[in-house]
Design a protein around this motif. Structure first.
Motif, mmCIF file in Angstrom:
data_model
loop_
_atom_site.group_PDB
_atom_site.id
_atom_site.type_symbol
_atom_site.label_atom_id
_atom_site.label_comp_id
_atom_site.label_asym_id
_atom_site.label_seq_id
_atom_site.Cartn_x
_atom_site.Cartn_y
_atom_site.Cartn_z
ATOM 1 N N LYS A 47 0.714 -1.215 0.139
ATOM 2 C CA LYS A 47 -0.173 -0.110 -0.032
ATOM 3 C C LYS A 47 0.922 1.186 0.032
ATOM 4 O O LYS A 47 0.683 2.183 -0.861
ATOM 5 C CB LYS A 47 -1.004 -0.097 1.318
ATOM 6 C CG LYS A 47 -2.035 -1.195 1.262
ATOM 7 C CD LYS A 47 -2.609 -1.266 2.655
ATOM 8 C CE LYS A 47 -1.913 -1.316 3.937
ATOM 9 N NZ LYS A 47 -1.304 -2.713 4.268
ATOM 10 N N THR A 48 1.822 1.346 0.925
ATOM 11 C CA THR A 48 2.779 2.437 0.855
ATOM 12 C C THR A 48 3.373 2.761 -0.406
ATOM 13 O O THR A 48 3.686 3.759 -0.846
ATOM 14 C CB THR A 48 3.799 2.291 2.240
ATOM 15 O OG1 THR A 48 2.839 2.404 3.319
ATOM 16 C CG2 THR A 48 4.623 3.651 2.448
ATOM 17 N N THR A 49 4.054 1.548 -0.743
ATOM 18 C CA THR A 49 4.833 1.580 -2.012
ATOM 19 C C THR A 49 3.933 2.274 -2.976
ATOM 20 O O THR A 49 4.420 2.796 -3.826
ATOM 21 C CB THR A 49 5.333 0.192 -2.235
ATOM 22 O OG1 THR A 49 5.936 -0.433 -1.144
ATOM 23 C CG2 THR A 49 5.997 0.165 -3.626
ATOM 24 N N PHE A 92 2.217 11.021 5.413
ATOM 25 C CA PHE A 92 3.065 9.714 5.560
ATOM 26 C C PHE A 92 2.877 9.065 6.720
ATOM 27 O O PHE A 92 2.442 9.384 7.901
ATOM 28 C CB PHE A 92 4.406 10.212 5.605
ATOM 29 C CG PHE A 92 5.075 10.700 4.273
ATOM 30 C CD1 PHE A 92 5.874 9.896 3.367
ATOM 31 C CD2 PHE A 92 5.104 12.090 4.058
ATOM 32 C CE1 PHE A 92 6.168 10.299 2.101
ATOM 33 C CE2 PHE A 92 5.738 12.426 2.758
ATOM 34 C CZ PHE A 92 6.207 11.506 1.931
ATOM 35 N N GLN A 93 2.949 7.634 6.577
ATOM 36 C CA GLN A 93 2.575 6.588 7.655
ATOM 37 C C GLN A 93 3.539 6.930 8.793
ATOM 38 O O GLN A 93 2.959 6.789 9.998
ATOM 39 C CB GLN A 93 2.758 5.246 7.209
ATOM 40 C CG GLN A 93 2.251 4.141 8.171
ATOM 41 C CD GLN A 93 2.256 2.832 7.275
ATOM 42 O OE1 GLN A 93 2.926 2.639 6.548
ATOM 43 N NE2 GLN A 93 1.604 1.977 7.977
ATOM 44 N N ASP A 94 4.688 7.169 8.593
ATOM 45 C CA ASP A 94 5.743 7.631 9.490
ATOM 46 C C ASP A 94 6.024 8.880 9.782
ATOM 47 O O ASP A 94 7.268 9.138 10.329
ATOM 48 C CB ASP A 94 7.017 6.719 9.236
ATOM 49 C CG ASP A 94 7.734 6.967 7.906
ATOM 50 O OD1 ASP A 94 6.999 8.004 6.958
ATOM 51 O OD2 ASP A 94 8.583 6.302 7.445
ATOM 52 N N ALA A 168 -3.242 9.642 1.461
ATOM 53 C CA ALA A 168 -3.083 9.662 3.027
ATOM 54 C C ALA A 168 -2.921 8.137 3.394
ATOM 55 O O ALA A 168 -3.697 7.325 3.181
ATOM 56 C CB ALA A 168 -4.422 9.929 3.714
ATOM 57 N N ASP A 169 -1.800 8.129 4.197
ATOM 58 C CA ASP A 169 -1.363 6.849 4.345
ATOM 59 C C ASP A 169 -1.577 6.482 5.985
ATOM 60 O O ASP A 169 -0.809 6.856 6.952
ATOM 61 C CB ASP A 169 0.234 6.441 4.218
ATOM 62 C CG ASP A 169 0.582 5.131 4.147
ATOM 63 O OD1 ASP A 169 -0.129 4.383 4.567
ATOM 64 O OD2 ASP A 169 1.649 4.941 3.449
ATOM 65 N N GLU A 170 -2.696 5.913 6.202
ATOM 66 C CA GLU A 170 -3.173 5.443 7.373
ATOM 67 C C GLU A 170 -3.072 6.724 8.330
ATOM 68 O O GLU A 170 -2.606 6.897 9.628
ATOM 69 C CB GLU A 170 -2.514 4.333 7.868
ATOM 70 C CG GLU A 170 -2.624 3.200 7.236
ATOM 71 C CD GLU A 170 -2.198 1.635 7.980
ATOM 72 O OE1 GLU A 170 -2.285 1.671 9.201
ATOM 73 O OE2 GLU A 170 -1.548 1.012 7.380
#
Ligand SMILES: Nc1ncnc2c1ncn2[C@@H]1O[C@H](COP(=O)(O)OP(=O)(O)OP(=O)(O)O)[C@@H](O)[C@H]1O
Ligand SMILES: [Mg+2]
Length: 223
Positions: A47-49, A92-94, A168-170
């Motif tokens: 997903k993030t990729t 970003f997720q992170d 939007a990543d989580e």
């Protein structure tokens, strides 16, 4: 309107720094102008990729990612930087924050890159901070924030330049119930105003608002 804002055509991404790790296999998908599309699937399914391929952070090993009729991997550095200012914003997720800077400085970065004047910069930062309820944190160093507070700041950074497309990543993974509701309402509001949103999430309430859902499984996509 059937205009395709984001088109992925048979996209593969292989990371060669690991023993040929295939993150994404033969992914074809589209996101229409003004759509809210949800992307879901287990950890490590790609997903993030996919979001980073759309952002132009990664280049596909094969296949094409086309946004607003332009092939992302063929953009020049100059085009890519304009694209990241005007067209796409990523949460970003992170978090992607700079730890040793303050919240205000982190929020200002996208505006500085876009060449926004000082007065306007202050106004925009405070508008977003107010919306995300982080006004009281503006002069705090990011490294002192809680996970949920960092999440809110990272959402602010992603939305700062008012992009046409929000990746939007989580964005609610670290938030409590109230925070999740606030962010859900913020995203729905932006979508109503015409923003195209591609949202990675595992949360049913968010998924339920999506116009379409793509499910990833081990790098493959099922709609
Ligand atoms: N830069 C990289 N180098 C090598 N392998 C990578 C890299 N980025 C991702 N991968 C691998 O690609 C696969 C997909 O990763 P990705 O981060 O896209 O998954 P994800 O669906 O976002 O997972 P999660 O739900 O945990 O966030 C994983 O096996 C991961 O280890
Ligand atoms: Mg991920």
């Amino acid at each position: 309107m059937n205009y395709k804002k984001i088109v992925c055509q048979k996209v593969y991404k292989v990371f060669q720094d690991r023993i040929d790790s295939v993150a994404i296999s033969d992914v074809s998908m589209t996101v229409g102008d003004g759509e809210l599309v949800a992307l879901t699937g287990p950890n490590g399914s790609g997903k993030t990729t996919l979001l980073k391929l759309i952002m132009g952070i990664y280049k596909p090993t094969s296949g094409r990612v086309i946004v607003n009729n332009k092939i992302v991997s063929e953009m020049s550095e100059d085009e890519l930087s304009k694209y990241r200012i005007k067209t796409v914003g990523m949460i970003f997720q992170d978090f992607g924050l700079i730890d040793f800077l303050t919240v205000r400085q982190n929020l200002e970065l996208p505006l500085i890159i876009a060449g926004v004047a000082d007065g306007e910069k202050k106004k925009k930062v405070e508008e977003i901070a107010d919306r995300l309820e982080i006004m009281h944190l503006l002069s705090s160093s990011v490294k002192t924030l809680s996970g949920g507070e960092k999440q809110r700041v990272s959402i602010g950074v992603g939305l700062m330049n008012d992009p046409e497309i929000i990746l939007a990543d989580e964005p609610t993974a670290n938030l409590d119930r109230q925070g999740r509701e606030d962010v859900l309402n913020l995203l729905l509001d932006l979508n109503k105003k015409g923003k195209t949103i591609l949202l990675v999430t595992h949360e049913e309430p968010l998924i339920n608002y999506a116009t379409r859902i793509y499910r990833f499984d081990k790098g493959y996509l099922k709609e």
